[in-house]
Design a protein around this motif. Structure first.
Motif, PDB file in Angstrom:
ATOM      1  N   ILE A 177      -4.424   9.246 -12.602  1.00  8.47           N
ATOM      2  CA  ILE A 177      -3.379   8.237 -12.425  1.00  8.47           C
ATOM      3  C   ILE A 177      -2.663   8.432 -11.099  1.00  8.47           C
ATOM      4  CG2 ILE A 177      -1.144   7.435 -13.307  1.00  8.47           C
ATOM      5  CD1 ILE A 177      -2.193   8.130 -16.133  1.00  8.47           C
ATOM      6  N   MET A 178      -2.399   9.679 -10.748  1.00 12.30           N
ATOM      7  CA  MET A 178      -1.609   9.972  -9.555  1.00 12.30           C
ATOM      8  C   MET A 178      -2.419   9.864  -8.268  1.00 12.30           C
ATOM      9  SD  MET A 178       1.335  10.437 -10.868  1.00 12.30           S
ATOM     10  CE  MET A 178       2.226  11.032  -9.419  1.00 12.30           C
ATOM     11  N   SER A 179      -3.677  10.300  -8.307  1.00 16.22           N
ATOM     12  CA  SER A 179      -4.442  10.401  -7.056  1.00 16.22           C
ATOM     13  C   SER A 179      -5.649   9.472  -6.991  1.00 16.22           C
ATOM     14  CB  SER A 179      -4.922  11.849  -6.854  1.00 16.22           C
ATOM     15  OG  SER A 179      -5.757  12.253  -7.930  1.00 16.22           O
ATOM     16  N   GLY A 180      -6.018   8.829  -8.113  1.00 13.79           N
ATOM     17  CA  GLY A 180      -7.201   7.969  -8.100  1.00 13.79           C
ATOM     18  C   GLY A 180      -7.081   6.815  -7.131  1.00 13.79           C
ATOM     19  N   TYR A 181      -5.903   6.212  -7.065  1.00 15.65           N
ATOM     20  CA  TYR A 181      -5.669   5.103  -6.145  1.00 15.65           C
ATOM     21  C   TYR A 181      -5.926   5.534  -4.706  1.00 15.65           C
ATOM     22  CZ  TYR A 181      -2.957   1.774  -3.334  1.00 15.65           C
ATOM     23  OH  TYR A 181      -2.557   0.876  -2.380  1.00 15.65           O
ATOM     24  N   ALA A 182      -5.294   6.642  -4.303  1.00 14.46           N
ATOM     25  CA  ALA A 182      -5.420   7.096  -2.918  1.00 14.46           C
ATOM     26  C   ALA A 182      -6.845   7.502  -2.592  1.00 14.46           C
ATOM     27  CB  ALA A 182      -4.463   8.257  -2.663  1.00 14.46           C
TER      28      ALA A 182
ATOM     29  N   SER B  41       0.831  -1.208   0.000  1.00 14.91           N
ATOM     30  CA  SER B  41       0.000   0.000   0.000  1.00 14.91           C
ATOM     31  C   SER B  41       0.864   1.256   0.000  1.00 14.91           C
ATOM     32  CB  SER B  41      -0.931  -0.005   1.219  1.00 14.91           C
ATOM     33  OG  SER B  41      -0.204   0.165   2.429  1.00 14.91           O
ATOM     34  N   ILE B  42       1.963   1.254   0.771  1.00 22.29           N
ATOM     35  CA  ILE B  42       2.871   2.401   0.788  1.00 22.29           C
ATOM     36  C   ILE B  42       3.715   2.446  -0.476  1.00 22.29           C
ATOM     37  CG2 ILE B  42       4.829   3.432   1.993  1.00 22.29           C
ATOM     38  CD1 ILE B  42       2.218   3.762   3.457  1.00 22.29           C
ATOM     39  N   PHE B  43       4.219   1.293  -0.894  1.00 22.60           N
ATOM     40  CA  PHE B  43       5.064   1.227  -2.084  1.00 22.60           C
ATOM     41  C   PHE B  43       4.347   1.800  -3.305  1.00 22.60           C
ATOM     42  CE2 PHE B  43       6.482  -0.921  -5.942  1.00 22.60           C
ATOM     43  CZ  PHE B  43       7.855  -0.752  -5.874  1.00 22.60           C
ATOM     44  N   ASP B  44       3.078   1.408  -3.505  1.00 24.23           N
ATOM     45  CA  ASP B  44       2.366   1.845  -4.704  1.00 24.23           C
ATOM     46  C   ASP B  44       1.940   3.303  -4.642  1.00 24.23           C
ATOM     47  OD1 ASP B  44       0.886  -0.487  -6.814  1.00 24.23           O
ATOM     48  OD2 ASP B  44       2.454  -0.988  -5.403  1.00 24.23           O
ATOM     49  N   GLN B  45       1.954   3.905  -3.457  1.00 23.34           N
ATOM     50  CA  GLN B  45       1.717   5.341  -3.363  1.00 23.34           C
ATOM     51  C   GLN B  45       2.981   6.135  -3.683  1.00 23.34           C
ATOM     52  OE1 GLN B  45      -0.701   6.861  -0.045  1.00 23.34           O
ATOM     53  NE2 GLN B  45      -1.241   4.756   0.454  1.00 23.34           N
ATOM     54  N   PHE B  46       4.133   5.640  -3.255  1.00 20.72           N
ATOM     55  CA  PHE B  46       5.380   6.369  -3.456  1.00 20.72           C
ATOM     56  C   PHE B  46       5.974   6.127  -4.834  1.00 20.72           C
ATOM     57  CE2 PHE B  46       5.099   7.046   1.012  1.00 20.72           C
ATOM     58  CZ  PHE B  46       5.890   8.155   1.288  1.00 20.72           C
ATOM     59  N   VAL B  47       5.855   4.907  -5.360  1.00 29.67           N
ATOM     60  CA  VAL B  47       6.540   4.558  -6.604  1.00 29.67           C
ATOM     61  C   VAL B  47       5.982   5.345  -7.784  1.00 29.67           C
ATOM     62  CG1 VAL B  47       5.049   2.637  -7.311  1.00 29.67           C
ATOM     63  CG2 VAL B  47       7.495   2.580  -7.854  1.00 29.67           C
ATOM     64  N   ILE B  48       4.682   5.650  -7.755  1.00 31.22           N
ATOM     65  CA  ILE B  48       4.059   6.340  -8.879  1.00 31.22           C
ATOM     66  C   ILE B  48       4.555   7.774  -8.988  1.00 31.22           C
ATOM     67  CG2 ILE B  48       2.048   7.207  -7.603  1.00 31.22           C
ATOM     68  CD1 ILE B  48       1.923   5.607 -11.101  1.00 31.22           C
TER      69      ILE B  48
ATOM     70  N   VAL C 210      13.049   4.890  -4.502  1.00 31.72           N
ATOM     71  CA  VAL C 210      14.238   4.509  -5.261  1.00 31.72           C
ATOM     72  C   VAL C 210      13.862   3.756  -6.533  1.00 31.72           C
ATOM     73  CG1 VAL C 210      16.358   3.157  -5.217  1.00 31.72           C
ATOM     74  CG2 VAL C 210      15.689   4.478  -3.206  1.00 31.72           C
ATOM     75  N   LEU C 211      13.029   2.723  -6.401  1.00 33.82           N
ATOM     76  CA  LEU C 211      12.699   1.898  -7.552  1.00 33.82           C
ATOM     77  C   LEU C 211      11.793   2.617  -8.541  1.00 33.82           C
ATOM     78  CD1 LEU C 211      12.240  -1.623  -5.911  1.00 33.82           C
ATOM     79  CD2 LEU C 211      14.246  -0.653  -7.038  1.00 33.82           C
ATOM     80  N   GLY C 212      11.036   3.605  -8.065  1.00 38.78           N
ATOM     81  CA  GLY C 212      10.210   4.382  -8.982  1.00 38.78           C
ATOM     82  C   GLY C 212      11.039   5.124 -10.002  1.00 38.78           C
ATOM     83  N   GLY C 213      12.259   5.487  -9.629  1.00 40.14           N
ATOM     84  CA  GLY C 213      13.155   6.135 -10.578  1.00 40.14           C
ATOM     85  C   GLY C 213      13.972   5.165 -11.395  1.00 40.14           C
TER      86      GLY C 213
END
Length: 418
Positions: A57-62, A29-36, A159-162
């Motif tokens: 795309i950026m805020s729909g999940y949250a 849940s945290i990973f998919d908020q930060f990675v995007i 880190v992995l998002g980049g």
């Protein structure tokens, strides 16, 4: 006086070896908020979304995630946490596949909304399962590990998002940030098969007062604990958004390098969370709670003062402030979470944890809106350090309010532990 809540506080004896499978939900849940956030440039270059689609795309999940948490917690209370958690994991895997296979911006928006819905089913069960599966020192260890999972989600997301889009694994590019969720969810779903079905708590939840979740706020410690978490997230979440812009526009760092700087927060978080059981044995929990909130406030205040005093581009100074912030977060969040849940009967653990997470999500979203208004509303160029002063000041105020809540909560805990 001890805080005993009838006979519903019976917990099952579950091995800590199963805990990593439970914590997959909080990590993802945290990973998919930060990675995007960090992967956004690669997604934009691939799908060319409109402004509205990009926000989706950026805020729909949250958005969907936050709105569905209370309902997800109630599902776990009613039908069993293990069963609901495993269903949530499978749904998260399926919707992650949809995200990774999206060919248009509209498809990705829809997939992210569905992913948020599956997260709302999955995540409330994490804290509820910890609440009903562990007790005493084992629960302290489990809550500390819960904090570690959040810290790892922050680190790996930034880190992995980049880096994942740059690695272009198997030619999938940015899509791999979603596709990688699938095997993790499937392994966790299999690993949780040995968890108890908690039939007694499910029975109580069906026959007790499930109608109005606001009744839970009659527990004073729970109410103040919710407020503490709301203030913390109103400070922390927008701070990360502001910091991302700060590192790239003021410190002139590339996105990959900025992600590495974020590791200072996650590293401090993981270290403090890992040390949680030791700190709880050596010091009284109320004192640890206050000290952790002080570190969080001091970390944000240091960045603000550095900006005002012209140290905004001094990366070692920024890293030190972020490490201090991470130590504070890693100390206070697991303890505050544990204190919040201890005031509730087991039958309400799911919906109680969902209310907690909903408050965190809504506070973070509101904090981002206010920070954006302060950041861009005065007409000051975003590459000027002055533009960041008001936003950081707002986050310092929120962190200070959290400290006041921590002091109040520590007094309640001290009285009830007498």
């Amino acid at each position: 006086m001890k805080n005993d809540i009838a006979s519903t506080n019976t917990t099952a004896s579950v091995s800590l070896h199963i805990l990593p499978f439970i914590l997959v939900g909080s990590f993802l849940s945290i990973f998919d908020q930060f990675v995007i956030n960090v992967a956004a440039p690669a997604i934009m270059a691939s799908l060319h979304p409109s402004a509205a689609a990009f926000e989706g795309i950026m805020s729909g999940y949250a958005l969907i995630y936050g709105m569905g948490l209370i309902a997800g917690g109630r599902l776990g209370d009613r039908f069993g946490r293990r069963r609901t958690y495993r269903i949530g994991l499978l749904l998260f895997a399926a919707t992650s596949l949809l995200c990774g296979c999206a060919q248009t911006a509209g498809q990705l928006v829809l997939a992210r909304l569905l992913q948020g819905l599956s997260g709302a089913v999955m995540v409330p069960q994490v804290l509820a399962l910890i609440r009903v599966s562990y007790e005493g020192k084992t629960r302290v260890q489990a809550l500390s590990a819960f904090g570690v999972s959040i810290g790892l989600g922050q680190i790996m997301g930034q880190v992995l998002g980049g880096w994942i889009p740059a690695w272009n694994i198997l030619g999938f590019g940015w899509r791999m940030i979603f596709l990688a969720n699938m095997p993790i969810c499937l392994i966790a779903a299999i690993g949780c098969t040995s968890l108890p079905l908690d039939p007694n708590a499910a029975y109580e939840a069906r026959h007790n007062q499930l109608g109005n979740p606001l009744r839970l706020f009659r527990y004073r410690g729970y109410a103040i604990g919710i407020l503490l978490n709301v203030c913390l997230y109103a400070a922390i979440v927008p701070f990360f958004v502001v910091l991302g812009l700060y590192l790239q526009n003021i410190c002139r760092l590339a996105p990959q390098t900025a992600g590495l700087v974020f590791m200072a927060v996650g590293t401090g978080f993981v270290l403090a969370s890992s040390a949680g059981p030791t700190l709880m044995r050596k010091f009284a929990p109320p004192r640890v709670l206050i000290y952790g909130t002080i570190c969080t406030s001091a970390g944000i205040l240091a960045v603000l003062l550095g900006t005002i005093m012209g140290q905004s581009t001094a990366i070692p100074f920024v890293i030190l402030a972020l490490f201090l912030l991470g130590l504070g977060n890693g100390t206070v969040i697991p303890i505050a979470t544990g204190v919040v849940l201890r005031y509730l009967p087991i039958a309400d653990a799911g919906v109680g944890g969902a209310i907690l997470t909903t408050g965190q999500q809504l506070a973070g979203a509101l904090g981002i809106m206010l920070a954006g208004e302060f950041l861009m509303g005065d007409g000051i160029p975003i590459d000027s350090p002055t533009a960041y002063v008001d936003g950081l000041s707002l986050q310092v105020c929120a962190a200070s309010a959290a400290l006041c809540c921590a002091i109040s909560l520590s007094r309640i805990s001290s009285v009830q532990d007498m």
